[in-house]
Design an enzyme around this catalytic site. Structure first.
Site, PDB file in Angstrom:
ATOM      1  N   ASP A 457       0.825  -1.209   0.000  1.00 29.64           N
ATOM      2  CA  ASP A 457       0.000   0.000   0.000  1.00 29.64           C
ATOM      3  C   ASP A 457       0.858   1.257   0.000  1.00 29.64           C
ATOM      4  O   ASP A 457       0.494   2.275  -0.567  1.00 29.64           O
ATOM      5  CB  ASP A 457      -0.948   0.005   1.198  1.00 29.64           C
ATOM      6  CG  ASP A 457      -0.194  -0.056   2.524  1.00 29.64           C
ATOM      7  OD1 ASP A 457       0.855  -0.708   2.571  1.00 29.64           O
ATOM      8  OD2 ASP A 457      -0.664   0.530   3.514  1.00 29.64           O
ATOM      9  N   GLU A 463       3.963   0.123   7.867  1.00 27.02           N
ATOM     10  CA  GLU A 463       2.838  -0.637   7.322  1.00 27.02           C
ATOM     11  C   GLU A 463       3.342  -1.475   6.158  1.00 27.02           C
ATOM     12  O   GLU A 463       3.676  -2.639   6.324  1.00 27.02           O
ATOM     13  CB  GLU A 463       1.715   0.304   6.889  1.00 27.02           C
ATOM     14  CG  GLU A 463       0.405  -0.406   6.587  1.00 27.02           C
ATOM     15  CD  GLU A 463      -0.776   0.556   6.595  1.00 27.02           C
ATOM     16  OE1 GLU A 463      -1.848   0.123   6.178  1.00 27.02           O
ATOM     17  OE2 GLU A 463      -0.623   1.714   7.010  1.00 27.02           O
ATOM     18  N   ASP A 470      -6.322  -2.402  -2.391  1.00 28.88           N
ATOM     19  CA  ASP A 470      -5.538  -1.512  -3.237  1.00 28.88           C
ATOM     20  C   ASP A 470      -5.242  -2.163  -4.583  1.00 28.88           C
ATOM     21  O   ASP A 470      -5.482  -1.581  -5.648  1.00 28.88           O
ATOM     22  CB  ASP A 470      -4.231  -1.138  -2.533  1.00 28.88           C
ATOM     23  CG  ASP A 470      -4.461  -0.372  -1.242  1.00 28.88           C
ATOM     24  OD1 ASP A 470      -5.189  -0.888  -0.371  1.00 28.88           O
ATOM     25  OD2 ASP A 470      -3.909   0.731  -1.091  1.00 28.88           O
ATOM     26  N   TRP A 525     -12.066  -5.406  -0.818  1.00 32.74           N
ATOM     27  CA  TRP A 525     -10.800  -5.994  -0.385  1.00 32.74           C
ATOM     28  C   TRP A 525     -10.823  -7.501  -0.650  1.00 32.74           C
ATOM     29  O   TRP A 525      -9.970  -8.021  -1.360  1.00 32.74           O
ATOM     30  CB  TRP A 525     -10.555  -5.685   1.095  1.00 32.74           C
ATOM     31  CG  TRP A 525     -10.000  -4.316   1.306  1.00 32.74           C
ATOM     32  CD1 TRP A 525      -8.715  -3.992   1.643  1.00 32.74           C
ATOM     33  CD2 TRP A 525     -10.698  -3.062   1.181  1.00 32.74           C
ATOM     34  NE1 TRP A 525      -8.563  -2.630   1.724  1.00 32.74           N
ATOM     35  CE2 TRP A 525      -9.767  -2.028   1.444  1.00 32.74           C
ATOM     36  CE3 TRP A 525     -12.004  -2.714   0.870  1.00 32.74           C
ATOM     37  CZ2 TRP A 525     -10.098  -0.682   1.409  1.00 32.74           C
ATOM     38  CZ3 TRP A 525     -12.346  -1.364   0.820  1.00 32.74           C
ATOM     39  CH2 TRP A 525     -11.413  -0.375   1.088  1.00 32.74           C
ATOM     40  N   GLU A 738      -2.331   8.917  -0.728  1.00 31.95           N
ATOM     41  CA  GLU A 738      -3.340   8.065  -0.106  1.00 31.95           C
ATOM     42  C   GLU A 738      -4.660   8.814   0.039  1.00 31.95           C
ATOM     43  O   GLU A 738      -5.730   8.273  -0.248  1.00 31.95           O
ATOM     44  CB  GLU A 738      -2.846   7.618   1.271  1.00 31.95           C
ATOM     45  CG  GLU A 738      -3.815   6.731   2.025  1.00 31.95           C
ATOM     46  CD  GLU A 738      -3.262   6.265   3.351  1.00 31.95           C
ATOM     47  OE1 GLU A 738      -3.699   5.225   3.842  1.00 31.95           O
ATOM     48  OE2 GLU A 738      -2.360   6.956   3.895  1.00 31.95           O
TER      49      GLU A 738
END
Length: 887
Positions: A457, A463, A470, A525, A738
């Protein structure tokens, strides 16, 4: 005719293949007009030099089935191909391609996993370790292969020289399911007598800090380990194997601390000179202990490894208000710095990294707990050159502290080494609008920054996970810009394996790790289980990806069907919905204008339809019927629950209408027309600013353009007011953000805890640029049939789109001069192009083609209306309706 580009599976480097029957692909150039392949002759020569020939009838030239005897482990053969046309004409033979299988069975491995001893177990981040083994060969070998992997990250050396140029090896996979090994041809680096194999070994994803909210450590184990197997063949046919075992030696390395998020500290004074070459005394080193590794998990990589793919020079040296020194490289990316420095022994050069500046200083708050700091301790010798080995940062700016006075100028001494998976570039796009060109470059760099072993991401903060949502929306764009078939194919293997562990529920990120964010079935997702393999199939033409992933696809759809129940409305679970809707507050990115159950049900219908189509491709007739009918019933339930007979939706948002239109959930023509018209009204009322998050952004421009509102789509696309794609460009972005407002208009960073300046999801709009403005769209898998249908607008005078398809380069370019549109098209052999313009429709085969037709002049394109408040808009509408002048 010439046969070029011969390859096995997805790689031109066919060493260490992980299959016994590699499929073959080739391209044909310089064929006469109208020529078509009728058959291909495939010559396969074995290790004894004995050739065998096979005929493949038909026009197929992409992923053609292996015709010979399956390869055995380590077996090497040489391939040549020539083609014959329907007229009997034949090409010359292609250049030969050597293919060699890797270790295909777990029993091929005799090596044992070794842990360095003592292995660091103290404070984190841990140091890296050195391991070595001296090897004596009775003579110079005629062939030698090294098979190598690690629990952790490794970099190998042989006789004092680094092996290969792979970074962060062996990459990140779901290690308990799949651990990749690398194959090195080391024939030319071995000699008779003593040789030394050495390795650096670090925590990496295996044992290091991974994740957010404090993350996790020791995700896959609490000890790093190395597995190496060197196989040597002599001239007389005899062989020798040297593997990791109890005889290896180990010691802490000069890398005193290293972590993917934390950065790396290197004390050059501690490097044992000559440690990876013959004659070094390792008697003071420690030993190793044997560990356990299930060799059934060892696999050859499907996609390319991480490498340095670019080097960026310093653009500007900045002195900040506080007196600090910062280097600007002019481009946000992923990688690390290589420094050349001279100084005194013990001098420490410290480098901190960040994506942006705030108030003239390094903006590190978005990094959260990622320190992103590297340190180099000098030896005091002559010029020293250093680059970290086992860390990676996402950054544009680097703050330098401790640069010695006697060292060279910073701008000449430091280079940005860009790192990502070394995918083959396949797609290009440009136009007469420099802002749109910069937007496209930002999308490209967002991909490059985040395709680092897995599709992450973001590359900078604590992270960097393989979020399924994504890549689910971005896969079509990615598969135009780069050859992603092997890269995403490998990741999909892990998705299916992790999904099986959760009873059919697609993890929210792959590889999966348990964090504070709960794993749960999430629309969009979880739908990556269907969206990504379908995108790979559509763009690359590989039906085997559907075959491999089909159980994963059906498991996900069946799970959603169970959650939705008899109503077929998926409304009982927590959802992320249209994540990062522009109206969502900084502390609640899931608070969107579109009802999450509407989004979830729409994706349920889409995934069921895709699964039905996949079943049809695979010849699974009954399952094709089942999932197609399920999709139709879900669509009917969607219409009953969320729409009026006139096409109004329960959520009056851009995303709701975009989803309903682009997922074909509105079937009545009048309802579609009304919905499209109202979508355009919503966009206009929002002053042509984006009103979509992760779900709606890939769809909104198509939903408008495909339903009679092309100019409205262009007004949305070219707006630079926040939120919009070009707002980020106007703020100096060099990658996708983002959030639409990751940086606020005053130059301050969004106050939210979740703010990245390098996410590719909102860059999914580039697929619209390729297909609609550029005019290049595949309409058969693998670009075997393409639609050339540019739709000029937005005042653009020209644009071009080029894609290096499996068959060769497909290129489209158009230009407008007055009311004349000129279209130039290049079509490779094996591809048919459908030309679709408002006043021109035809079909062409391979070759160069040019067309001229009538089209609206650039200056006749309607300008974007000026921004108005709702009150001003109401007044304007009233004046238009009545013709009156209202006070």
């Amino acid at each position: 005719m010439n046969v070029t580009g011969l390859r096995a599976e997805y790689t031109p480097d066919a060493l260490g293949l992980g299959t016994t029957i590699p499929r073959l692909s080739w391209q044909i150039t310089d064929a006469p007009t109208g020529w078509a392949q009728a058959s291909a002759t495939i010559e396969i020569t074995d290790a004894t030099g004995t050739p065998a020939t096979f005929t493949a009838e038909g026009p197929d030239q992409v992923l053609v089935a292996w015709p010979g005897i399956p390869l055995a482990s380590r077996e090497r053969r040489t391939i040549r191909v020539r083609t014959t046309g329907a007229d009997g004409s034949a090409s010359d033979w292609s250049e030969p391609l050597a293919v060699e299988a890797g270790l295909l069975d777990s029993s091929d491995w005799t090596a044992r996993l070794v842990h360095p001893a003592p292995d660091a177990a103290g404070p984190t981040p841990h140091p890296a370790m050195l391991l070595r083994r001296e090897i004596t060969l009775r003579e110079t070998p005629v062939s030698a292969r090294l098979y190598l992997t690690a629990q952790g990250l490794f970099e190998a050396e042989l006789n004092g020289r680094r092996l290969g140029d792979v970074e962060l090896a062996p990459g990140w996979t779901s290690y308990h399911h799949r651990l990749q090994y690398l194959t090195f041809d080391v024939t030319d680096q071995l000699t008779a007598g003593p040789n030394v194999l050495g390795a650096w070994l670090a925590d990496g994803w295996y044992r290091g800090y991974v994740g957010f909210d404090g993350g996790v450590r020791n995700l896959y184990g609490d000890r790093t380990g190395l597995l190496a197997q060197l196989e040597v063949t002599y001239a007389d046919g005899s062989a020798q194997t040297v593997s990791t075992d109890e005889s290896w030696r180990s010691t802490p390395s000069p890398i005193t601390a290293t972590g993917l998020y934390e950065g790396e500290t290197y004390d050059a004074r501690a490097l044992p000179a000559g440690w990876s070459g013959p004659g070094f005394d390792d008697t003071r080193w420690g030993g190793v202990t044997l560990g356990e590794l299930d060799t059934a998990t060892l696999v050859a990589p499907l996609g390319p490894p991480v490498r340095c793919t670019d080097e960026l020079p310093v653009l500007e040296v900045i002195t900040t208000p506080s007196g600090r020194t910062i280097l600007d490289f002019g481009q946000n990316a992923s990688g690390r710095l290589r420094i050349r420095v001279t100084g005194r022994a013990g001098d420490v050069v410290t480098v901190r990294h960040a994506e942006v500046l705030e108030n003239g200083e390094l903006g590190v708050r978005p990094l959260r707990r990622a320190a992103a700091t590297d340190r180099y301790v000098l030896t005091g010798d002559s010029e020293e050159v250093w680059e970290p080995r086992f860390t990676i940062h996402g950054f544009r700016y680097a703050e330098i502290d401790g640069w010695p006075e006697e060292a060279g100028p910073l701008a000449e001494s430091i280079t940005y080494r860009v790192l990502h998976s070394d995918l083959e570039r396949t797609g290009w796009w440009s136009s007469s609008d420099e802002l749109l060109n910069r937007l496209h470059e930002n999308v490209l760099w967002g991909l490059r920054s985040n395709f680092v072993s897995i599709p992450t991401d973001c590359p900078q903060r604590d992270e960097r996970l393989g979020w399924t949502g994504d890549i689910g929306v971005f896969a079509p764009t990615a598969s135009y810009l780069y050859d992603t078939a092997g890269f995403l194919g490998g990741w999909l293997h892990d998705l299916a394996a992790e999904q099986a562990d959760f009873g059919g529920m697609t993890p929210i990120y792959v590889p999966y790790l348990t964090l504070g964010f709960p794993n749960m079935p999430l629309a969009a997702w979880g739908d990556a289980a269907t969206l990504v393999p379908w995108a790979v199939y559509q763009r690359c033409g590989d039906h085997e990806v559907l075959a491999r992933q089909f159980d994963s696809m059906t498991s996900w759809v069946d799970l959603v069907a169970q959650r939705a129940g008899e109503s077929l409305i998926w409304d009982g679970d927590v959802q992320l919905g249209d994540w990062l809707d522009p109206t969502a507050p900084p502390d609640n990115p899931a608070e969107a204008r579109t009802a999450p159950e509407l989004v979830a049900t729409a994706y349920f219908a889409l995934s069921a339809r895709i699964t039905g189509r996949a079943a049809e491709v695979l010849g699974r007739t009954e399952l094709a019927r089942h999932y197609t009918e399920l999709s139709e019933r879900v669509a009917e339930a969607f219409r009953h629950e969320f729409t009026t007979p006139h096409g109004r939706l329960a959520s009056d948002s851009q995303t709701a209408y975009a989803v309903a239109l682009e997922f074909d959930l509105l079937t009545e023509p009048e309802a579609r027309r009304r919905a499209a018209d109202h979508l355009a009204e919503i966009v206009v009322a929002n002053n042509h600013r984006v009103g979509t998050g992760f779900v709606g952004t890939p769809l909104i421009c198509d939903a408008l353009a495909n339903n009679g509102h092309l100019d409205t789509a262009y007004h949305l696309l070219t707006n630079d007011a926040c939120p919009s794609w070009l707002y980020t460009v106007s703020m100096g972005a060099t990658t996708m953000w983002e959030r639409w407002d990751s940086m606020l208009p005053d130059g301050s960073i969004n106050p939210g805890d979740m703010t990245s300046f390098n996410h590719y999801a909102l860059g999914a709009v580039a697929d619209f640029l390729h297909r609609v403005l550029g005019g290049l769209e595949p309409v058969a898998p693998g670009y075997r049939r393409v639609r050339i249908a540019p739709r000029p607008g937005a005042g653009l005078t020209c644009a071009s789109a080029t894609h290096r398809s499996p068959y060769g380069e497909v290129a489209v370019s158009w230009r407008r001069e007055g009311e004349q549109l000129t279209l130039d098209v290049t079509v490779p052999v094996g591809v048919t192009a459908v030309i679709d313009l408002p006043e021109l429709a035809t079909e062409v085969g391979h070759g160069q083609h040019s067309f001229t037709t009538h089209y609206r002049a650039p200056e006749a394109d309607p300008p974007r209306p000026p921004a108005m408040s709702l009150f001003e808009r109401a007044m304007a509408a009233a004046r238009e309706a009545t013709g009156a002048t209202l006070a």
